[in-house]
Design a protein around this motif. Structure first.
Motif, PDB file in Angstrom:
ATOM      1  N   ILE A 170      -3.762   0.594  -6.227  1.00 59.18           N
ATOM      2  CA  ILE A 170      -4.132   0.210  -4.864  1.00 59.18           C
ATOM      3  C   ILE A 170      -5.506   0.812  -4.528  1.00 59.18           C
ATOM      4  O   ILE A 170      -6.003   1.643  -5.292  1.00 59.18           O
ATOM      5  CB  ILE A 170      -3.037   0.649  -3.851  1.00 59.18           C
ATOM      6  CG1 ILE A 170      -2.807   2.171  -3.935  1.00 59.18           C
ATOM      7  CG2 ILE A 170      -1.740  -0.112  -4.099  1.00 59.18           C
ATOM      8  CD1 ILE A 170      -1.870   2.704  -2.865  1.00 59.18           C
ATOM      9  N   PRO A 171      -6.140   0.404  -3.414  1.00 58.68           N
ATOM     10  CA  PRO A 171      -7.510   0.873  -3.152  1.00 58.68           C
ATOM     11  C   PRO A 171      -7.677   2.399  -3.132  1.00 58.68           C
ATOM     12  O   PRO A 171      -8.763   2.901  -3.427  1.00 58.68           O
ATOM     13  CB  PRO A 171      -7.821   0.273  -1.784  1.00 58.68           C
ATOM     14  CG  PRO A 171      -6.989  -0.965  -1.730  1.00 58.68           C
ATOM     15  CD  PRO A 171      -5.728  -0.634  -2.452  1.00 58.68           C
ATOM     16  N   SER A 172      -6.627   3.162  -2.836  1.00 57.90           N
ATOM     17  CA  SER A 172      -6.778   4.628  -2.838  1.00 57.90           C
ATOM     18  C   SER A 172      -6.938   5.148  -4.263  1.00 57.90           C
ATOM     19  O   SER A 172      -7.292   6.308  -4.461  1.00 57.90           O
ATOM     20  CB  SER A 172      -5.554   5.287  -2.199  1.00 57.90           C
ATOM     21  OG  SER A 172      -4.452   5.185  -3.074  1.00 57.90           O
ATOM     22  N   GLY A 173      -6.632   4.305  -5.264  1.00 61.37           N
ATOM     23  CA  GLY A 173      -6.727   4.733  -6.660  1.00 61.37           C
ATOM     24  C   GLY A 173      -5.366   5.056  -7.244  1.00 61.37           C
ATOM     25  O   GLY A 173      -5.227   5.223  -8.454  1.00 61.37           O
ATOM     26  N   ALA A 174      -4.340   5.171  -6.392  1.00 53.49           N
ATOM     27  CA  ALA A 174      -2.999   5.511  -6.884  1.00 53.49           C
ATOM     28  C   ALA A 174      -2.351   4.279  -7.507  1.00 53.49           C
ATOM     29  O   ALA A 174      -2.648   3.146  -7.126  1.00 53.49           O
ATOM     30  CB  ALA A 174      -2.147   6.034  -5.735  1.00 53.49           C
ATOM     31  N   TYR A 205      -2.939   3.919   1.610  1.00 58.37           N
ATOM     32  CA  TYR A 205      -3.268   2.687   0.884  1.00 58.37           C
ATOM     33  C   TYR A 205      -4.784   2.599   0.693  1.00 58.37           C
ATOM     34  O   TYR A 205      -5.266   2.363  -0.395  1.00 58.37           O
ATOM     35  CB  TYR A 205      -2.742   1.494   1.679  1.00 58.37           C
ATOM     36  CG  TYR A 205      -3.120   0.147   1.103  1.00 58.37           C
ATOM     37  CD1 TYR A 205      -2.461  -0.357  -0.016  1.00 58.37           C
ATOM     38  CD2 TYR A 205      -4.123  -0.629   1.682  1.00 58.37           C
ATOM     39  CE1 TYR A 205      -2.805  -1.594  -0.552  1.00 58.37           C
ATOM     40  CE2 TYR A 205      -4.469  -1.864   1.158  1.00 58.37           C
ATOM     41  CZ  TYR A 205      -3.805  -2.350   0.034  1.00 58.37           C
ATOM     42  OH  TYR A 205      -4.148  -3.558  -0.486  1.00 58.37           O
ATOM     43  N   LEU A 206      -5.515   2.847   1.779  1.00 59.43           N
ATOM     44  CA  LEU A 206      -6.972   2.789   1.701  1.00 59.43           C
ATOM     45  C   LEU A 206      -7.504   4.135   1.226  1.00 59.43           C
ATOM     46  O   LEU A 206      -6.894   5.174   1.484  1.00 59.43           O
ATOM     47  CB  LEU A 206      -7.554   2.466   3.077  1.00 59.43           C
ATOM     48  CG  LEU A 206      -7.116   1.138   3.688  1.00 59.43           C
ATOM     49  CD1 LEU A 206      -7.605   1.030   5.122  1.00 59.43           C
ATOM     50  CD2 LEU A 206      -7.644  -0.019   2.847  1.00 59.43           C
ATOM     51  N   LEU A 207      -8.670   4.116   0.584  1.00 54.90           N
ATOM     52  CA  LEU A 207      -9.292   5.350   0.094  1.00 54.90           C
ATOM     53  C   LEU A 207      -9.563   6.315   1.249  1.00 54.90           C
ATOM     54  O   LEU A 207      -9.337   7.530   1.134  1.00 54.90           O
ATOM     55  CB  LEU A 207     -10.589   4.988  -0.632  1.00 54.90           C
ATOM     56  CG  LEU A 207     -11.283   6.119  -1.372  1.00 54.90           C
ATOM     57  CD1 LEU A 207     -10.330   6.798  -2.346  1.00 54.90           C
ATOM     58  CD2 LEU A 207     -12.490   5.589  -2.128  1.00 54.90           C
ATOM     59  N   LEU A 240      -6.551   8.230   1.986  1.00 56.01           N
ATOM     60  CA  LEU A 240      -6.284   9.240   0.956  1.00 56.01           C
ATOM     61  C   LEU A 240      -7.143  10.475   1.220  1.00 56.01           C
ATOM     62  O   LEU A 240      -6.675  11.617   1.126  1.00 56.01           O
ATOM     63  CB  LEU A 240      -6.598   8.669  -0.433  1.00 56.01           C
ATOM     64  CG  LEU A 240      -6.403   9.663  -1.577  1.00 56.01           C
ATOM     65  CD1 LEU A 240      -4.945   9.746  -1.982  1.00 56.01           C
ATOM     66  CD2 LEU A 240      -7.253   9.318  -2.785  1.00 56.01           C
ATOM     67  N   PRO A 245      -4.675  10.524  -7.377  1.00 53.34           N
ATOM     68  CA  PRO A 245      -5.166   9.490  -8.300  1.00 53.34           C
ATOM     69  C   PRO A 245      -6.159  10.035  -9.330  1.00 53.34           C
ATOM     70  O   PRO A 245      -6.220   9.539 -10.433  1.00 53.34           O
ATOM     71  CB  PRO A 245      -5.830   8.484  -7.369  1.00 53.34           C
ATOM     72  CG  PRO A 245      -5.143   8.659  -6.059  1.00 53.34           C
ATOM     73  CD  PRO A 245      -4.808  10.114  -5.985  1.00 53.34           C
TER      74      PRO A 245
END
Lengths: 372, 610
Positions: free
Chosen positions: A341-345, B360-362, B365, B433
């Motif tokens: 997903i966009p967060s990288g996870a 969900y979005l960077l 995070l 991540p």
């Protein structure tokens, strides 16, 4: 991870069960099968009175070990306020000064080690009411009952204040209307008032002033919660706030329209009496705020409990994180393999379609089932 | 290698949200992690039976390994049968579900016996809800109300050195007796109370409490001013935890029957594995396990183990409390974009009420990792304030006492220069991540000094290895080294004040010369497999790497997944901590952007809103 947030129930008619338990062991005042009204006491107990600890030995100038000999009362004796409990020794038997009880209650204990006496005030009665109209389904001896009922249930996401109730009344026309404190009027006294997308601190104060029972809104700003409580809410355990009115928020923090389905259900129950609780507890046994309108006219006692929903294709879901926070959609796919997903996870996702037809994938953990 | 008797080990950790299950198998190269599975914990309604979640997690493991572990009745198949390809040899579990072990402790003087009692409870794996003391400033009726409201699982009462005054500790027991405390789980059993105070007070304590509580008496945990004896209290707490608390938690009697060894409180298990590693490698360790509700900090320095639980700092249930404690400014100093306070507050509260949702979005995070830094920092501050020398012992006056610097922070026994290794565990660190993010979170919150190895629990399995260490230390350490611990790299940070832009240290590493300036972070990529390299560090005047201010320092470094990280931001003070908040918004963002760039924290971040 297969995690997703269990849904908030919004149902027009379901079998419901309410555990009504005492905080301490006591007497249950209803039998299994009894029909009960919402304001009927189903269990009661006596909360031990508050205690006063008095170092009587030092007050009377005697040794701790001598204390039992000079006391006029024994452990367990009833005592009245201003009743003399003991005299100081005085000089050669003269100038004795009395020690009068500061409370009415019981002399609980006398310590020969510390010279301390413990005086306990009269116990305080605690009554547990049925909360909803229904039938006693189960009795737990000395602890409480479970009341079974049938009706509509709306679970909120966050609330403030304790159990209350009253007829449902709409102050807003649409679920995302923005109202001001001026919309709350004296004739709303005793009502469960639906106010649209945002309840502010000023609206809560106005509602308390007019003795409104409860205010229902889509959202509340955290800065307003802080203003109302006087402190930052660290852990989501609420229900004992003394605001003068109970608050139920259906969607979350910030200005958020009430979900259409929830609003329609509230609208359909206008004028009916609702039982409402603001109590919220996120951990150790989730408790959500709730609005219940019972409907005991039909043959409800043979109704079956609704099965717990699992995340599956076709499920209606609420999206509970940015970028689609607060929107409703349905699950159209559940890919097995985790995706980045966009967060990288890399996480398990679900494919979602909004009512507008827009499609995308989101982490399963960011979906909340809409049950009922 | 001859085949051992125990070849297949199943272990679960029942957390407050998730039950994690690992399967360890013996093979040609010893014990290795085979698979890992998980399922939601079912200690709460509607299931109210912890074993359901355990069995679900075991089923997932069974599917992943492709071999039956449960029979048709849902019972574990034991022992492992190679021919039929089914079963396991032993099953172990830890638990922190249902809120863990919640205790109230008490002593006579807050900084003396009450503090020792707090340490004993924390060391046993408990969450300390409140500390009562005769001198805590609260009136007796306030203490009584508090005990009633908190409804702990257990109470530990200390007070008085052996042969000292009896009166004060008995007074405290009277307060407990007057509260007539009821345990949290169920109202049908008596609250366990452990007395570990002045031995002369044992009889009056029995008179006061034996009829109202399940009283147990153990040796004084502070027999003399200069002596602590915490072990008898710790053992009794763990015994009572199993006998009373666990026995009344939903489904635990069944779980206790399933396991081959006693269930351990999760924090006690994590502490046990850290202690084992510190002893084996003769190193000093600071470790952390950041969970959803609580954050546990462990330290083993010069062989002395300490553990604290910060009950209200965590990444899901306690998320909002981190913000409430840290404050807006402290959180925002780690965030490389501007955000309005009202907006941040609402986002944090939305996470509080939906604690299992994930960023969900960077941008989200980054916010969560900023919060994690603060949760870790606050928990470590609590740890440092608890790990101090014994108060009440006569000491020679020193300069700090003369100038009134004898506060808890300066009294702490945690000396970051002595710490050889930082170990991170818990979702936000283990599942970040990028490992670079994990390394930076550890550095920013613990501020390691000198040379420190940074490691992380790969998939969050230290609790299970901790309980395994009790029964099979070889298997536990083998899996710990090979599959659990990931070496992120080394942090090199000289101690002292640095000035922005001025040289902080010059470094010679692998034939390369690096200059690290004040405010800079530089990473030298270097895999651990290359073996050690000799490094020379010349700190600037006034800065100290351990050999003295301005004195060159040589050491062996290994690197790791991230590499060797040179931190030129200074220590004591961490110059850019205060400076960042005093800087203009533009300069604050510039510094964060430089650090992000050199550590490649968020390579895809293009600024908020993109």
């Amino acid at each position: 991870m297969g995690a997703y947030t269990p849904g908030l129930k919004v149902t027009p008619g379901a079998l419901l069960h309410f555990s009504r338990r005492l905080p301490l062991a006591g007497q249950v005042e209803a039998k299994k099968g009894d029909r009960v009204k919402w304001d009927q006491v189903v269990a009661r107990t006596l909360l031990p009175g508050r205690v006063e600890m008095v170092n009587l030995a030092s007050k009377l100038g005697v040794g701790a070990a001598e204390l039992p000999d000079i006391l006029l009362k024994k452990e367990g004796d009833k005592i009245e306020k201003d009743e003399i409990l003991a005299y100081s020794k005085g000089f050669f038997g003269f100038f004795k000064s009395p020690y009068k009880s500061p409370i009415t209650g019981t002399l609980e204990s006398v310590s020969k080690t510390t010279g301390q006496v413990i005086l306990r005030r009269e116990p305080q009665p605690i009554d547990i009411k049925a909360y909803v109209d229904g039938v006693v389904e189960e009795v737990e001896p000395n602890q409480g009952v479970v009341v079974k009922t049938f009706g509509s249930l709306i679970q909120g996401i966050f609330g403030l204040g304790s159990e209350t109730g009253g007829p449902i009344c709409l102050a807003c026309q649409k679920p995302d209307d923005t109202l001001s404190a001026g919309a709350i009027l004296p004739e709303h006294k005793g009502k469960v008032l639906v106010v649209g997308r945002l309840v502010t601190a000023e609206m809560v104060r106005k509602a308390a002033q007019y003795q409104v029972s409860a205010v229902v809104a889509g959202g509340i700003d955290d800065s307003d919660v802080r203003e109302l409580l006087g402190y930052d809410l660290g852990v989501a355990i609420t229900g004992n706030e003394k605001l003068g009115v109970t608050v139920v928020v259906t969607e979350g923090f910030g200005p958020l329209g009430i979900a259409q389905k929830t609003f329609e259900l509230l609208k359909a129950r206008v004028g009916k009496r609702a039982s409402v609780s603001g109590a919220t507890q996120i951990r150790a046994g989730v408790i959500r705020p709730e609005i219940i309108v019972t409907d005991l006219d039909g043959d409800w006692e043979n109704a079956q409990d609704a099965p717990e929903l699992e995340l599956a294709i076709g499920c209606a879901v609420r999206l509970i994180r940015e970028p689609h926070f607060g929107q409703l959609g349905k699950v159209t796919g559940l890919p097995v393999q985790p995706e980045v997903i966009p967060s990288g996870a890399k996480v398990r996702v679900a494919e979602i379609e909004l009512d507008s037809g827009e499609k995308f994938t989101l982490p399963r953990a960011n979906l909340e089932l809409i049950e009922g | 290698m001859s085949e051992p008797k125990i070849r297949s080990i199943l272990a679960t950790d029942c957390g407050s949200t998730t039950t994690k299950c690992i399967l360890i198998e013996w093979g040609e190269d010893g014990y290795r992690l085979a698979v890992r599975g998980e399922a939601p914990t079912t200690v709460e309604a509607p299931a109210e039976d912890v074993t359901q979640g355990v069995l679900n997690a075991v089923r997932e493991v069974s599917e992943l390994i492709g071999r039956p572990l449960l029979d048709e009745n849902g019972e574990l198949i034991r022992p492992y049968d190679r021919e039929k390809n089914q079963g396991i040899d032993i099953y172990l579990s830890t638990s922190s579900a249902g809120g863990g072990l919640q205790m109230v402790v008490g002593g006579v003087v807050r900084e003396m016996t009450a503090k020792s009692a707090e340490k004993a409870a924390l060391g046993a794996g408990a969450i300390v809800m409140d500390v009562l003391a005769v001198n805590d400033g609260r009136l007796p009726h306030e203490k009584i109300e508090l005990i009633r409201q908190l409804r702990p699982d257990m109470l530990l009462l200390a007070g008085g050195v052996d042969g000292g005054t009896v009166k004060h500790v008995v007074e405290l027991a009277q307060v407990v007796g007057a509260a007539d405390p009821k345990p949290r789980l169920g109202i049908a059993y008596e609250l366990p109370v452990i007395f570990a105070g002045n031995k002369d007070a044992q009889e009056p304590i029995r008179e006061t409490l034996a009829k109202k509580t399940a009283l147990e008496v153990v040796d004084n945990l502070r027999p003399a001013m200069d002596k602590e004896n915490l072990q008898p209290s710790r053992l009794k707490i763990q015994e009572q935890f199993l006998e009373h608390v666990m026995a009344h938690a939903p489904g635990y009697p069944n779980l206790m029957k399933m396991t081959d060894e006693e269930i351990m409180p999760t924090p006690a298990a994590v502490g046990s594995i850290m202690e084992t590693i510190a002893k084996r490698d003769e190193i000093n360790i600071v470790g952390v396990d950041i969970g959803g509700a609580t954050t546990d900090v462990f330290s083993v320095l010069d062989g002395v183990f300490n553990r604290t639980v910060s009950a209200n700092f965590g990444m899901s249930y306690s998320f909002s409390n981190v913000y409430a404690e840290a404050g807006h400014e402290q959180v925002m100093r780690w965030v490389p974009f501007s955000l309005d306070e009202r907006e941040l507050r609402n986002r944090i509260k939305n996470k509080m009420i939906r604690p299992t949702s994930i960023p969900y979005l960077l941008e989200e995070l980054i916010l969560e990792q900023a919060m994690a830094r603060e949760a870790l920092r606050l928990s470590f501050d609590q740890h440092k304030s608890l790990v101090t020398g014994l108060k009440g012992v006569q000491k020679k006056s020193d300069l700090s006492a003369l100038f009134g610097l004898g506060d808890e922070e300066s009294d702490t026994l945690i000396d970051m220069r002595k710490v050889n290794m930082l170990i991170g565990s818990g979702g936000v660190l283990s599942h970040a991540p990028r490992r670079h993010q994990t390394a930076m979170m550890l550095i920013d919150s613990f501020l390691p000094e000198g040379v420190t190895t940074l490691t992380v629990d790969s998939i969050f399995m230290m609790p299970q290895l901790g309980v395994l260490a009790e029964v099979h230390p070889d298997a536990a350490t083998q899996v710990f080294e090979r599959d659990c611990l990931i070496y992120l790299g080394d942090c090199v940070a000289p101690v002292g004040r640095v000035k922005p832009g001025e040289t902080a240290m010059e470094v010679q590493i692998d034939g390369e010369k690096l200059t690290v300036r004040g405010g800079e972070m530089i990473v030298k990529q270097r895999e651990r497999d290359l073996g050690p390299t000799q490094v020379t560090i010349h700190p600037a005047r006034g800065l100290d790497m351990g050999a003295g201010p301005g004195t060159s320092f040589q050491c062996e470094l290994y690197g790791g997944t991230v590499g060797v990280i040179f931190d030129g931001r200074g220590r004591r003070p961490f110059s850019f901590q205060n400076a960042v908040t005093d800087l203009s918004e533009k300069d604050r963002l510039d510094y964060l952007s430089k650090w992000n760039e050199s550590l490649q924290l968020y390579p895809d971040f293009k600024g908020a809103g993109h």
